[in-house]
Design a protein around this motif. Structure first.
Motif, mmCIF file in Angstrom:
data_model
loop_
_atom_site.group_PDB
_atom_site.id
_atom_site.type_symbol
_atom_site.label_atom_id
_atom_site.label_comp_id
_atom_site.label_asym_id
_atom_site.label_seq_id
_atom_site.Cartn_x
_atom_site.Cartn_y
_atom_site.Cartn_z
ATOM 1 N N ASN A 86 0.859 -1.276 0.101
ATOM 2 C CA ASN A 86 0.040 0.052 -0.031
ATOM 3 C C ASN A 86 0.826 1.263 0.026
ATOM 4 O O ASN A 86 0.566 2.138 -0.851
ATOM 5 N N GLN A 87 1.901 1.331 0.746
ATOM 6 C CA GLN A 87 2.873 2.649 0.778
ATOM 7 C C GLN A 87 3.450 2.870 -0.468
ATOM 8 O O GLN A 87 3.897 3.845 -0.560
ATOM 9 N N LEU A 88 3.584 1.672 -1.390
ATOM 10 C CA LEU A 88 4.314 2.043 -2.707
ATOM 11 C C LEU A 88 3.387 2.535 -3.549
ATOM 12 O O LEU A 88 3.638 2.671 -4.841
ATOM 13 N N LYS A 89 1.993 2.659 -3.463
ATOM 14 C CA LYS A 89 0.971 2.928 -4.140
ATOM 15 C C LYS A 89 0.924 1.903 -5.512
ATOM 16 O O LYS A 89 0.726 2.393 -6.610
ATOM 17 N N GLU A 90 1.105 0.752 -5.088
ATOM 18 C CA GLU A 90 0.852 -0.388 -5.940
ATOM 19 C C GLU A 90 -0.528 -0.255 -6.832
ATOM 20 O O GLU A 90 -1.604 -0.165 -6.050
ATOM 21 N N GLU A 91 -0.525 -0.591 -8.207
ATOM 22 C CA GLU A 91 -1.784 -0.721 -8.835
ATOM 23 C C GLU A 91 -1.806 -2.144 -9.604
ATOM 24 O O GLU A 91 -0.669 -2.599 -10.104
ATOM 25 N N ILE A 92 -3.132 -2.719 -9.387
ATOM 26 C CA ILE A 92 -3.132 -3.993 -10.169
ATOM 27 C C ILE A 92 -4.561 -3.943 -10.996
ATOM 28 O O ILE A 92 -5.240 -3.635 -9.972
ATOM 29 N N HIS A 93 -4.470 -4.012 -12.374
ATOM 30 C CA HIS A 93 -5.699 -4.277 -12.925
ATOM 31 C C HIS A 93 -5.921 -5.697 -13.501
ATOM 32 O O HIS A 93 -4.694 -6.175 -14.139
ATOM 33 N N ILE A 94 -7.025 -6.391 -13.290
ATOM 34 C CA ILE A 94 -7.291 -7.672 -13.998
ATOM 35 C C ILE A 94 -8.305 -7.710 -14.948
ATOM 36 O O ILE A 94 -9.420 -7.283 -14.521
ATOM 37 N N VAL A 95 -7.993 -8.523 -15.860
ATOM 38 C CA VAL A 95 -8.978 -8.842 -16.802
ATOM 39 C C VAL A 95 -8.772 -10.410 -17.271
ATOM 40 O O VAL A 95 -7.699 -10.860 -17.275
ATOM 41 N N THR B 187 -15.253 -11.584 -7.022
ATOM 42 C CA THR B 187 -15.140 -9.939 -6.920
ATOM 43 C C THR B 187 -14.392 -9.519 -5.953
ATOM 44 O O THR B 187 -14.056 -10.378 -4.842
ATOM 45 N N SER B 188 -13.919 -8.225 -6.055
ATOM 46 C CA SER B 188 -13.132 -7.890 -5.098
ATOM 47 C C SER B 188 -13.342 -6.305 -5.203
ATOM 48 O O SER B 188 -13.548 -5.626 -6.244
ATOM 49 N N SER B 189 -13.418 -5.574 -3.989
ATOM 50 C CA SER B 189 -13.558 -3.990 -3.970
ATOM 51 C C SER B 189 -12.313 -3.347 -4.037
ATOM 52 O O SER B 189 -12.127 -2.227 -4.151
ATOM 53 N N LYS B 190 -11.060 -4.007 -4.000
ATOM 54 C CA LYS B 190 -9.835 -3.360 -3.641
ATOM 55 C C LYS B 190 -9.185 -3.190 -4.879
ATOM 56 O O LYS B 190 -7.757 -2.662 -5.200
ATOM 57 N N GLN B 191 -9.589 -3.947 -6.101
ATOM 58 C CA GLN B 191 -8.814 -3.705 -7.419
ATOM 59 C C GLN B 191 -9.837 -3.799 -8.527
ATOM 60 O O GLN B 191 -10.765 -4.516 -8.445
ATOM 61 N N ASN B 192 -9.338 -3.444 -9.693
ATOM 62 C CA ASN B 192 -10.205 -3.279 -10.690
ATOM 63 C C ASN B 192 -10.119 -4.784 -11.455
ATOM 64 O O ASN B 192 -9.313 -5.332 -11.648
ATOM 65 N N VAL B 193 -11.538 -5.144 -11.485
ATOM 66 C CA VAL B 193 -11.398 -6.596 -12.233
ATOM 67 C C VAL B 193 -12.597 -6.527 -13.267
ATOM 68 O O VAL B 193 -13.654 -6.042 -13.014
ATOM 69 N N GLU B 194 -12.334 -6.909 -14.638
ATOM 70 C CA GLU B 194 -13.156 -6.763 -15.553
ATOM 71 C C GLU B 194 -13.140 -7.936 -16.401
ATOM 72 O O GLU B 194 -12.048 -8.909 -16.575
ATOM 73 N N LYS B 195 -14.442 -8.261 -17.121
ATOM 74 C CA LYS B 195 -14.552 -9.546 -17.839
ATOM 75 C C LYS B 195 -14.458 -9.307 -19.197
ATOM 76 O O LYS B 195 -14.990 -8.470 -19.683
ATOM 77 N N THR C 34 -13.614 -12.795 -25.030
ATOM 78 C CA THR C 34 -12.577 -13.505 -25.870
ATOM 79 C C THR C 34 -11.317 -13.223 -25.382
ATOM 80 O O THR C 34 -11.066 -12.440 -24.795
ATOM 81 N N MET C 35 -10.605 -14.150 -25.863
ATOM 82 C CA MET C 35 -8.921 -13.810 -25.370
ATOM 83 C C MET C 35 -8.545 -12.634 -26.285
ATOM 84 O O MET C 35 -7.729 -11.497 -25.451
ATOM 85 N N THR C 36 -9.023 -12.348 -27.551
ATOM 86 C CA THR C 36 -8.501 -11.046 -28.231
ATOM 87 C C THR C 36 -9.010 -9.615 -27.376
ATOM 88 O O THR C 36 -8.206 -9.020 -27.195
ATOM 89 N N GLU C 37 -10.237 -9.787 -26.966
ATOM 90 C CA GLU C 37 -10.913 -8.790 -26.110
ATOM 91 C C GLU C 37 -10.095 -8.500 -24.968
ATOM 92 O O GLU C 37 -9.720 -7.582 -24.742
ATOM 93 N N MET C 38 -9.772 -9.838 -24.273
ATOM 94 C CA MET C 38 -9.033 -9.669 -23.000
ATOM 95 C C MET C 38 -7.641 -8.861 -23.023
ATOM 96 O O MET C 38 -7.351 -7.828 -22.310
ATOM 97 N N LEU C 39 -6.975 -9.112 -24.199
ATOM 98 C CA LEU C 39 -5.521 -8.643 -24.421
ATOM 99 C C LEU C 39 -5.943 -7.068 -24.741
ATOM 100 O O LEU C 39 -4.907 -6.386 -24.698
ATOM 101 N N GLU C 40 -6.879 -6.886 -25.614
ATOM 102 C CA GLU C 40 -6.908 -5.449 -25.970
ATOM 103 C C GLU C 40 -7.302 -4.576 -24.730
ATOM 104 O O GLU C 40 -6.946 -3.631 -24.701
ATOM 105 N N LYS C 41 -8.108 -5.136 -23.910
ATOM 106 C CA LYS C 41 -8.569 -4.363 -22.514
ATOM 107 C C LYS C 41 -7.097 -4.400 -21.734
ATOM 108 O O LYS C 41 -7.016 -3.286 -21.238
#
Length: 327
Positions: free
Chosen positions: A274-283, A294-302, A305-312
């Motif tokens: 937390n002190q390092l201001k770490e960010e994690i985004h999950i797709v 689900t989690s309220s502490k980081q961004n999680v998106e669905k 397809t695999m190509t859509e996942m990689l684009e996000k």
């Protein structure tokens, strides 16, 4: 550092993508030893299984082929050695170069393939570790069995009226593949500056993975052993400034799975850093209908397809990277 960790699950049936040797008329599939968790007398134990595998080198070769085609399409620089990979028998990547004027930055600027996948010139003491990393493709033996079978074939010689028998091993499994992308190093020169086309190079690095897997762009022996292949699940985590890796794309029957495990681990990781201001985004994408998490502490998106996942994942990576200075 902006680091992208990707885990994929591929259902691949009757493939001979990575053969290792021929013993007479018998051609063997590459195999590796892997661990399977077993419950014995209430305790967790592990046993070693021999299973089919596809090497990271084989996958990387297909990825470099995709980069050449994408580089030409996007009008990016590709060196003559990489353009001529078919006639040269592969990607030699300046390994035997004697050009005394060659430098690290000259190679990076003149070829997107060598920027993204690395190179080594031993005689000049120049090297670049690949910003994109591939694991072996190995089966998930926790959720499905993996098989290596010998397929018997016969050729008939009409001139001699003789039969010529031969056998080829084929593999079938739910394969796991891990990919790492150090996005902060793509297009980076030794003085810390970047090539002018850095953003396009980053896009090509991600699109190359889509091309590689959506078009079955890696492996050999596909003329008669074109595999029946499907990406059934995957997850990507984009982290900054400290790298975070997704859990191996493994599914335990009646237990946890890689999606839930990655999200839970990311939550604890964010608390610890937390002190390092770490960010994690999950797709993630999931065709196997695993339990949602689900989690309220980081961004999680669905994604669907695999190509859509990689684009996000690409868009989130761009948002985390420092904006490129322009004159």
């Amino acid at each position: 550092m902006v680091f992208v960790s990707i885990g994929l699950r591929l259902r691949v049936e009757v493939e001979a993508l990575n053969m290792v040797e021929a013993l007479g008329a018998y051609t063997r599939h590459r195999t590796v030893s892997i661990l399977k968790k077993v419950n014995k007398d209430g305790s967790i134990r592990y046993k070693i299984l021999t299973a089919p595998a596809i090497s990271g080198q084989s996958i990387a070769n297909g990825y470099m082929r995709a980069l050449v085609e994408l580089g030409n399409f996007y009008k990016l620089k590709v060196c003559e050695e990489c353009k001529a990979y078919e006639t040269r028998g592969g990607f030699t990547k300046h390994g035997t170069s004697k050009d005394k004027d060659l430098t690290h930055d000259k190679i990076v600027e003149s070829c997107i393939v060598e920027d993204i996948t690395g190179f080594m010139v031993p005689d000049l003491g120049i090297r670049r570790t690949s910003p994109v990393m591939f694991s072996y493709m190995v089966p998930d033996v926790e959720s499905a069995k993996a098989m290596v079978e010998s397929q018997f074939h016969v050729r008939y010689d009409f001139s001699t009226q003789q039969h010529q028998p031969f056998s080829i091993e084929s593999g079938t499994a739910i394969y796991m593949l891990m990919i790492g992308i150090d996005a902060s190093r793509i297009g980076k020169l030794e003085n810390g500056e970047f090539t002018e086309d850095r953003e396009t190079r980053l896009e090509v690095a991600f699109k190359g993975i889509s091309v590689l897997l959506e078009s079955s762009g890696f492996g050999a022996k596909k003329a008669r052993y074109l595999p029946i292949e499907e990406v059934v699940g995957g997850i990507a985590a984009i982290s900054n400034p400290i790298p975070f890796s997704v859990s191996p794309p493994r599914v335990y029957p009646g237990g946890t799975n890689y999606i839930c495990d990655t999200i839970a681990r990311a939550e604890k990781y964010l608390d610890a850093l937390n002190q390092l201001k770490e960010e994690i985004h999950i797709v993630y994408m999931d065709k196997e209908r695993l339990d949602s998490c689900t989690s309220s502490k980081q961004n999680v998106e669905k994604a669907d397809t695999m190509t859509e996942m990689l684009e996000k994942a690409l868009q989130k990576t761009k948002n985390l990277l420092p904006k490129q200075k322009r004159d």
